[in-house]
Design a protein around this motif. Structure first.
Motif, PDB file in Angstrom:
ATOM      1  N   LYS A   1       0.821  -1.217   0.000  1.00  0.00           N
ATOM      2  CA  LYS A   1       0.000   0.000   0.000  1.00  0.00           C
ATOM      3  C   LYS A   1       0.856   1.268   0.000  1.00  0.00           C
ATOM      4  CE  LYS A   1      -3.992  -2.130   0.135  1.00  0.00           C
ATOM      5  NZ  LYS A   1      -4.912  -2.061  -1.033  1.00  0.00           N
ATOM      6  N   LEU A   2       1.924   1.287   0.798  1.00  0.00           N
ATOM      7  CA  LEU A   2       2.802   2.454   0.776  1.00  0.00           C
ATOM      8  C   LEU A   2       3.498   2.571  -0.578  1.00  0.00           C
ATOM      9  CD1 LEU A   2       4.280   2.357   4.387  1.00  0.00           C
ATOM     10  CD2 LEU A   2       2.789   4.124   3.434  1.00  0.00           C
ATOM     11  N   GLY A   3       3.806   1.439  -1.183  1.00  0.00           N
ATOM     12  CA  GLY A   3       4.416   1.447  -2.514  1.00  0.00           C
ATOM     13  C   GLY A   3       3.524   2.111  -3.553  1.00  0.00           C
TER      14      GLY A   3
ATOM     15  N   HIS B   1       8.534   7.458   3.782  1.00  0.00           N
ATOM     16  CA  HIS B   1       9.554   6.659   3.093  1.00  0.00           C
ATOM     17  C   HIS B   1      10.315   5.789   4.094  1.00  0.00           C
ATOM     18  CE1 HIS B   1       9.296   8.429  -0.981  1.00  0.00           C
ATOM     19  NE2 HIS B   1       8.811   9.467  -0.329  1.00  0.00           N
ATOM     20  N   GLN B   2      10.618   6.358   5.257  1.00  0.00           N
ATOM     21  CA  GLN B   2      11.325   5.580   6.277  1.00  0.00           C
ATOM     22  C   GLN B   2      10.476   4.389   6.743  1.00  0.00           C
ATOM     23  OE1 GLN B   2      13.236   7.619   9.558  1.00  0.00           O
ATOM     24  NE2 GLN B   2      13.697   9.430   8.325  1.00  0.00           N
ATOM     25  N   ILE B   3       9.176   4.609   6.884  1.00  0.00           N
ATOM     26  CA  ILE B   3       8.287   3.524   7.310  1.00  0.00           C
ATOM     27  C   ILE B   3       8.228   2.441   6.232  1.00  0.00           C
ATOM     28  CG2 ILE B   3       5.857   2.958   7.807  1.00  0.00           C
ATOM     29  CD1 ILE B   3       5.659   5.788   9.116  1.00  0.00           C
ATOM     30  N   TRP B   4       8.183   2.858   4.976  1.00  0.00           N
ATOM     31  CA  TRP B   4       8.157   1.894   3.860  1.00  0.00           C
ATOM     32  C   TRP B   4       9.442   1.076   3.821  1.00  0.00           C
ATOM     33  CZ3 TRP B   4       9.949   2.589  -1.667  1.00  0.00           C
ATOM     34  CH2 TRP B   4       9.444   1.590  -2.505  1.00  0.00           C
ATOM     35  N   LEU B   5      10.581   1.736   3.989  1.00  0.00           N
ATOM     36  CA  LEU B   5      11.867   1.023   4.029  1.00  0.00           C
ATOM     37  C   LEU B   5      11.884   0.004   5.159  1.00  0.00           C
ATOM     38  CD1 LEU B   5      14.833   3.510   3.442  1.00  0.00           C
ATOM     39  CD2 LEU B   5      14.393   1.368   2.243  1.00  0.00           C
ATOM     40  N   ASP B   6      11.366   0.401   6.308  1.00  0.00           N
ATOM     41  CA  ASP B   6      11.310  -0.501   7.461  1.00  0.00           C
ATOM     42  C   ASP B   6      10.428  -1.713   7.148  1.00  0.00           C
ATOM     43  OD1 ASP B   6      11.936  -0.837  10.434  1.00  0.00           O
ATOM     44  OD2 ASP B   6       9.741  -0.934  10.457  1.00  0.00           O
ATOM     45  N   ALA B   7       9.293  -1.454   6.482  1.00  0.00           N
ATOM     46  CA  ALA B   7       8.389  -2.556   6.109  1.00  0.00           C
ATOM     47  C   ALA B   7       9.063  -3.499   5.123  1.00  0.00           C
ATOM     48  CB  ALA B   7       7.097  -1.995   5.515  1.00  0.00           C
ATOM     49  N   LEU B   8       9.751  -2.958   4.132  1.00  0.00           N
ATOM     50  CA  LEU B   8      10.483  -3.783   3.156  1.00  0.00           C
ATOM     51  C   LEU B   8      11.500  -4.663   3.878  1.00  0.00           C
ATOM     52  CD1 LEU B   8      11.120  -1.128   0.366  1.00  0.00           C
ATOM     53  CD2 LEU B   8      10.013  -3.353  -0.023  1.00  0.00           C
TER      54      LEU B   8
ATOM     55  N   ALA C   1      17.198  -6.987  -0.932  1.00  0.00           N
ATOM     56  CA  ALA C   1      17.772  -6.402  -2.148  1.00  0.00           C
ATOM     57  C   ALA C   1      17.092  -5.070  -2.465  1.00  0.00           C
ATOM     58  CB  ALA C   1      17.626  -7.371  -3.321  1.00  0.00           C
ATOM     59  N   ALA C   2      15.778  -5.023  -2.286  1.00  0.00           N
ATOM     60  CA  ALA C   2      15.048  -3.775  -2.524  1.00  0.00           C
ATOM     61  C   ALA C   2      15.497  -2.690  -1.548  1.00  0.00           C
ATOM     62  CB  ALA C   2      13.545  -4.012  -2.386  1.00  0.00           C
ATOM     63  N   VAL C   3      15.698  -3.081  -0.286  1.00  0.00           N
ATOM     64  CA  VAL C   3      16.151  -2.116   0.724  1.00  0.00           C
ATOM     65  C   VAL C   3      17.524  -1.576   0.352  1.00  0.00           C
ATOM     66  CG1 VAL C   3      16.766  -1.781   3.143  1.00  0.00           C
ATOM     67  CG2 VAL C   3      14.775  -3.179   2.554  1.00  0.00           C
ATOM     68  N   GLN C   4      18.440  -2.473  -0.032  1.00  0.00           N
ATOM     69  CA  GLN C   4      19.790  -2.027  -0.403  1.00  0.00           C
ATOM     70  C   GLN C   4      19.737  -1.026  -1.564  1.00  0.00           C
ATOM     71  OE1 GLN C   4      21.931  -2.388  -3.179  1.00  0.00           O
ATOM     72  NE2 GLN C   4      23.714  -1.548  -2.080  1.00  0.00           N
ATOM     73  N   ASN C   5      18.881  -1.317  -2.529  1.00  0.00           N
ATOM     74  CA  ASN C   5      18.763  -0.471  -3.714  1.00  0.00           C
ATOM     75  C   ASN C   5      18.252   0.925  -3.357  1.00  0.00           C
ATOM     76  OD1 ASN C   5      18.655  -0.076  -6.660  1.00  0.00           O
ATOM     77  ND2 ASN C   5      16.460   0.049  -6.318  1.00  0.00           N
ATOM     78  N   LEU C   6      17.379   1.019  -2.350  1.00  0.00           N
ATOM     79  CA  LEU C   6      16.829   2.315  -1.930  1.00  0.00           C
ATOM     80  C   LEU C   6      17.744   3.028  -0.935  1.00  0.00           C
ATOM     81  CD1 LEU C   6      13.193   1.033  -1.452  1.00  0.00           C
ATOM     82  CD2 LEU C   6      13.862   2.802  -3.091  1.00  0.00           C
ATOM     83  N   LEU C   7      18.406   2.244  -0.077  1.00  0.00           N
ATOM     84  CA  LEU C   7      19.147   2.830   1.042  1.00  0.00           C
ATOM     85  C   LEU C   7      20.516   3.368   0.623  1.00  0.00           C
ATOM     86  CD1 LEU C   7      18.766   3.323   4.050  1.00  0.00           C
ATOM     87  CD2 LEU C   7      19.684   1.036   4.492  1.00  0.00           C
TER      88      LEU C   7
END
Length: 459
Positions: A377-379, A399-406, A413-419
């Protein structure tokens, strides 16, 4: 208001005003100057409420609307009705200001914005109207509109420091950071006590990763944060807390939360969302905030039917859910869905239905530990989040909450790509370095100085 008793004069910016009672001039100037300088004395216009002059009554109505509460239009209505009744006896400028505030009270923001834009062209020194127009444009995510409005006034009002603060924030929200910094510094050169310019420069420094410089700058200006409205003082301290949070100075952030961010005017929307946002960021950074959610939630629980701005509702919902007030959070969740379904104005309908609803579903899911739904949903909502208003720095919470959820959903891998791009842009951030270290450890990538760690996620 019989014409024989009019006093025609000007406000402190040189704009024509028509007053029934000449003694109201001081209170009106307190509103004009206080509003553009973010000072608490803006409320002094209420002391002149017995004066039925349209500009005085419209200023009183605007002040009530700034409560950003469900009952604000009802409280503003008697004042704006009085202003409209007597408007024909006022000047062209005053009539337009009255009409703009009336449109706001009626919930017709496109009309209000159009009137403020027209005012900026015809009366560019009406900076109270300009700032009000910027406020509406900001809440609709229209940063270019905010900037255009302020630029309109430069030839006529370049001597006013607060205009340069308004310009600075417009430039910053349009990602034109060098121009933003130049405008902010010019404002501060004209008047060291220009808290909106301090605020714009804090945004620039945070965005550019100038964490230590930002901390020192805000500390050096904080002695001027006196006599301000509660939003401005709590929000500038909130910005200072963000700088400290990036440096993992958690005890100092908690101390600022307790002394400056929460508790100035607990009933006020902006103080409430500042508290929610800072507590949530602390928890995302791994800090135990103790029982601090409970006091905020007691105030949020009164906002279940507000729906003044989607940006506010999202934070009320998340704060209630983080505090464990699930019945209230679900009530607000249902109320948001019902409100979204009944919107008729095109922009409002789109924002509530297509951005706010998925965002609130994602936030509620995150607070309940449903990581997959939070990710989904955040995506959906995040790419369009600008449409609900708020600043880049404020929306970064989502965005921070979405990263935490991921991350909690195992999507490393998705987190690394965003972080990693965030880390690249914020080399001074210990918070982000810590987070990317965990992620790289799990992925078996080099951590820090090339060492490979094998580990697990955050608990």
């Amino acid at each position: 208001m019989p014409s024989s008793t009019h006093t025609r004069t000007t406000d402190s910016l040189g704009n024509p005003v028509t007053l029934q009672d000449p003694a109201s001039a001081a209170a009106l100037n307190d509103f004009v100057e206080g509003f553009i300088a973010c000072e608490a004395r803006a409320v002094n216009v209420l002391n002149a409420a017995a004066d039925t002059s349209p500009i005085v009554q419209a200023s009183c109505a605007a002040l009530h609307m700034f409560a950003e509460s469900a009952d604000a239009p009802r409280n503003a209505r008697p004042f704006i009705n009085q202003a409209l009744a007597n408007a024909p006896q006022a000047s062209d400028r005053e009539q337009r200001f009255v009409a703009a505030v009336a449109a706001w009270v009626d919930g017709n923001l496109p009309r209000a914005i159009a009137l403020h834009e027209e005012q900026a062209r015809l009366f560019p020194r009406d900076l109270a109207s300009l700032k009000l127009g910027q406020y509406h444009l900001f809440n609709r995510g229209d940063s270019p509109g905010m900037l255009r409005l302020a630029l309109q006034a430069v030839p006529a009002a370049a001597d006013v420091p607060y205009l340069h603060g308004m310009l600075a924030f417009g430039w910053e929200q349009c990602h034109l950071l060098d121009r933003a910094e130049a405008s902010a510094r010019h404002a501060i050169d004209l008047c060291r006590k220009e808290p909106w310019a301090h605020h714009a420069l804090a945004h620039v420094m945070l965005t550019q990763g100038r964490i230590r410089e930002g901390t020192d700058f805000m500390a050096s200006m904080s002695d001027t944060w006196t006599g301000l409205n509660s939003f401005m003082v709590t929000h500038n301290w909130w910005h200072q807390a963000l700088f400290l949070l990036e440096q993992d100075r958690h005890a100092e952030v908690l101390a600022l939360y307790d002394s400056q961010v929460w508790g100035v005017v607990k009933e006020y929307t902006q103080d409430q969302i500042g508290a929610v946002s800072l507590l949530a960021r602390l928890e995302l950074a791994g800090v135990d905030v103790g029982n601090r959610w409970a006091d905020v939630a007691d105030h949020l629980a009164l906002r279940l039917a507000d729906h003044v701005l989607p940006f506010l509702d999202l934070q009320y919902l998340y704060g209630l859910a983080r505090a464990g007030r699930m019945e209230a959070a679900r009530t607000l969740h249902n109320n948001i869905a019902a409100h979204a379904a009944t919107r008729t104005e095109a922009h409002e309908r789109t924002v509530w239905q297509q951005v706010c609803v998925p965002a609130e579903q994602g936030l509620l899911a995150h607070a309940q530990g449903d990581w997959a739904t939070a990710v989904e949903k955040l995506g959906v909502a995040l790419p369009r989040l600008v449409e609900i208003g708020g600043s880049h720095a404020q929306r970064d919470l989502f965005h921070q909450i979405w990263l935490d959820a991921l991350q909690r959903n195992g999507q490393w891998a998705a987190v690394q790509n965003l972080l990693q791009p965030l880390v690249n842009g914020q080399p001074e951030s210990k918070r982000l370095a810590r987070q990317v270290g965990v992620v790289n450890g799990v992925l078996g990538l080099p951590v820090g100085g090339g060492q490979v760690l094998h580990g697990h996620g955050l608990t």
